[in-house]
Motif scaffolding. Sequence first.
Motif, PDB file in Angstrom:
ATOM      1  N   SER A   1      75.292  -3.582  28.423  1.00  0.00           N
ATOM      2  CA  SER A   1      73.737  -3.501  26.919  1.00  0.00           C
ATOM      3  C   SER A   1      72.212  -2.192  27.799  1.00  0.00           C
ATOM      4  O   SER A   1      71.878  -2.220  27.277  1.00  0.00           O
ATOM      5  N   GLU A   2      72.338  -2.127  29.387  1.00  0.00           N
ATOM      6  CA  GLU A   2      71.402  -1.419  30.047  1.00  0.00           C
ATOM      7  C   GLU A   2      71.644  -0.377  30.144  1.00  0.00           C
ATOM      8  O   GLU A   2      70.857   0.983  30.177  1.00  0.00           O
ATOM      9  N   LEU A   3      73.300  -0.082  30.148  1.00  0.00           N
ATOM     10  CA  LEU A   3      73.298   1.177  30.757  1.00  0.00           C
ATOM     11  C   LEU A   3      74.035   1.950  29.693  1.00  0.00           C
ATOM     12  O   LEU A   3      73.516   3.167  29.368  1.00  0.00           O
ATOM     13  N   ILE A   4      74.061   1.581  28.888  1.00  0.00           N
ATOM     14  CA  ILE A   4      74.411   2.174  27.204  1.00  0.00           C
ATOM     15  C   ILE A   4      73.125   3.227  26.970  1.00  0.00           C
ATOM     16  O   ILE A   4      73.513   4.363  26.516  1.00  0.00           O
ATOM     17  N   PRO A   5      72.060   2.559  26.675  1.00  0.00           N
ATOM     18  CA  PRO A   5      70.467   3.357  26.541  1.00  0.00           C
ATOM     19  C   PRO A   5      70.390   4.476  27.383  1.00  0.00           C
ATOM     20  O   PRO A   5      69.812   5.273  27.454  1.00  0.00           O
ATOM     21  N   LYS A   6      70.278   3.784  28.344  1.00  0.00           N
ATOM     22  CA  LYS A   6      70.107   4.749  29.898  1.00  0.00           C
ATOM     23  C   LYS A   6      71.318   5.725  29.583  1.00  0.00           C
ATOM     24  O   LYS A   6      70.220   6.629  29.837  1.00  0.00           O
ATOM     25  N   MET A   7      72.336   5.565  30.075  1.00  0.00           N
ATOM     26  CA  MET A   7      72.882   7.429  29.690  1.00  0.00           C
ATOM     27  C   MET A   7      73.517   7.578  28.725  1.00  0.00           C
ATOM     28  O   MET A   7      73.878   8.908  28.696  1.00  0.00           O
ATOM     29  N   MET A   8      73.408   6.725  27.246  1.00  0.00           N
ATOM     30  CA  MET A   8      74.058   7.629  26.197  1.00  0.00           C
ATOM     31  C   MET A   8      72.566   8.129  25.406  1.00  0.00           C
ATOM     32  O   MET A   8      72.732   9.162  25.126  1.00  0.00           O
ATOM     33  N   ASP A   9      71.861   7.180  24.644  1.00  0.00           N
ATOM     34  CA  ASP A   9      70.802   8.116  24.016  1.00  0.00           C
ATOM     35  C   ASP A   9      70.309   9.482  24.262  1.00  0.00           C
ATOM     36  O   ASP A   9      70.305   9.435  23.427  1.00  0.00           O
ATOM     37  N   ALA A  10      69.526  10.262  25.515  1.00  0.00           N
ATOM     38  CA  ALA A  10      69.374  11.274  25.867  1.00  0.00           C
ATOM     39  C   ALA A  10      70.331  11.984  25.241  1.00  0.00           C
ATOM     40  O   ALA A  10      69.893  12.891  24.395  1.00  0.00           O
ATOM     41  N   PRO A  11      72.302  12.282  26.111  1.00  0.00           N
ATOM     42  CA  PRO A  11      73.118  13.153  25.084  1.00  0.00           C
ATOM     43  C   PRO A  11      72.761  12.946  23.966  1.00  0.00           C
ATOM     44  O   PRO A  11      73.133  13.571  22.880  1.00  0.00           O
ATOM     45  N   LEU A  12      72.769  11.981  23.641  1.00  0.00           N
ATOM     46  CA  LEU A  12      72.962  11.537  21.613  1.00  0.00           C
ATOM     47  C   LEU A  12      72.039  12.121  20.730  1.00  0.00           C
ATOM     48  O   LEU A  12      72.651  12.787  19.678  1.00  0.00           O
ATOM     49  N   LYS A  13      70.223  11.704  21.531  1.00  0.00           N
ATOM     50  CA  LYS A  13      69.602  12.649  20.450  1.00  0.00           C
ATOM     51  C   LYS A  13      69.587  14.177  20.679  1.00  0.00           C
ATOM     52  O   LYS A  13      69.744  15.215  19.657  1.00  0.00           O
ATOM     53  N   ASP A  14      70.067  14.849  21.752  1.00  0.00           N
ATOM     54  CA  ASP A  14      70.114  16.203  22.014  1.00  0.00           C
ATOM     55  C   ASP A  14      71.524  16.786  20.631  1.00  0.00           C
ATOM     56  O   ASP A  14      70.964  17.978  20.337  1.00  0.00           O
ATOM     57  N   LEU A  15      72.375  15.622  20.635  1.00  0.00           N
ATOM     58  CA  LEU A  15      73.633  16.320  20.126  1.00  0.00           C
ATOM     59  C   LEU A  15      73.321  16.467  18.483  1.00  0.00           C
ATOM     60  O   LEU A  15      73.217  17.106  18.506  1.00  0.00           O
ATOM     61  N   GLY A  16      72.675  15.651  18.147  1.00  0.00           N
ATOM     62  CA  GLY A  16      71.871  14.850  17.405  1.00  0.00           C
ATOM     63  C   GLY A  16      70.886  16.259  16.527  1.00  0.00           C
ATOM     64  O   GLY A  16      70.848  16.818  15.559  1.00  0.00           O
ATOM     65  N   GLU A  17      70.747  16.839  17.106  1.00  0.00           N
ATOM     66  CA  GLU A  17      68.722  18.338  17.253  1.00  0.00           C
ATOM     67  C   GLU A  17      70.517  19.434  16.795  1.00  0.00           C
ATOM     68  O   GLU A  17      70.171  20.252  16.090  1.00  0.00           O
ATOM     69  N   ALA A  18      71.024  19.432  17.824  1.00  0.00           N
ATOM     70  CA  ALA A  18      71.945  21.010  18.070  1.00  0.00           C
ATOM     71  C   ALA A  18      72.998  21.174  16.170  1.00  0.00           C
ATOM     72  O   ALA A  18      72.946  21.979  16.126  1.00  0.00           O
TER      73      ALA A  18
END
Length: 147
Positions: free
Chosen positions: A79-96
């Motif tokens: 539950s800590e690793l998911i936001p730490k490791m995935m939030d930034a790439p998921l946001k970038d992908l959403g923008e792309a």
Amino acid sequence: MRIVGVAALAAACSRQAAPYTPGLGEIMTLTQMRHAKLWLAGDAGNWPLASYELDELKEGFDDVVAFHPTHKDAPLPLSELIPKMMDAPLKDLGEAVAAKDRDRFAGAFDDLTKGCNGCHQATNFGFNVVTRPKNNPYANQSFQSPQ
Ligand code: HEC
């Protein structure tokens, strides 16, 4: 009258199966499928499908946090690793995807994949390496934009 009603309700409930909770391995297998389909959709410039697969991926990660906040072999809570490791790439992908930008999508997808593998390493599953799909395993689905 009231007591009879409660007893009837209890009897009805006891006949129902316990709610189904997907295992982490099951969620990850679906995550692997979404990851592949996201690539195939973005690579084909099918942005509505890419957006859909991205949402499904996020829902899968939400399920990991909800159903498997910790893992017996992992030193850190999932539950800590998911936001730490995935939030930034998921946001970038959403923008792309929103920008319909294939080059940016490809870079963001590789960053997402690094996040997947980073979490596998952090959870002692580093032997589990995901990559960009080399071909399309879904012969029964079109990834081209229908328009
Ligand atoms: C919270 C950290 C974490 C993140 C982020 C993560 N994984 Fe996993 N993954 C795991 C763990 C832990 C396992 C082992 C699960 C088990 O015990 O069955 C696993 C297992 C897997 C498996 C093996 C499933 C099987 O049964 O063969 C695949 C494939 C996989 N992950 C793909 C991905 C992909 C693709 C992503 C990124 C889009 C990703 N994972 C992101 C932690 C993570």
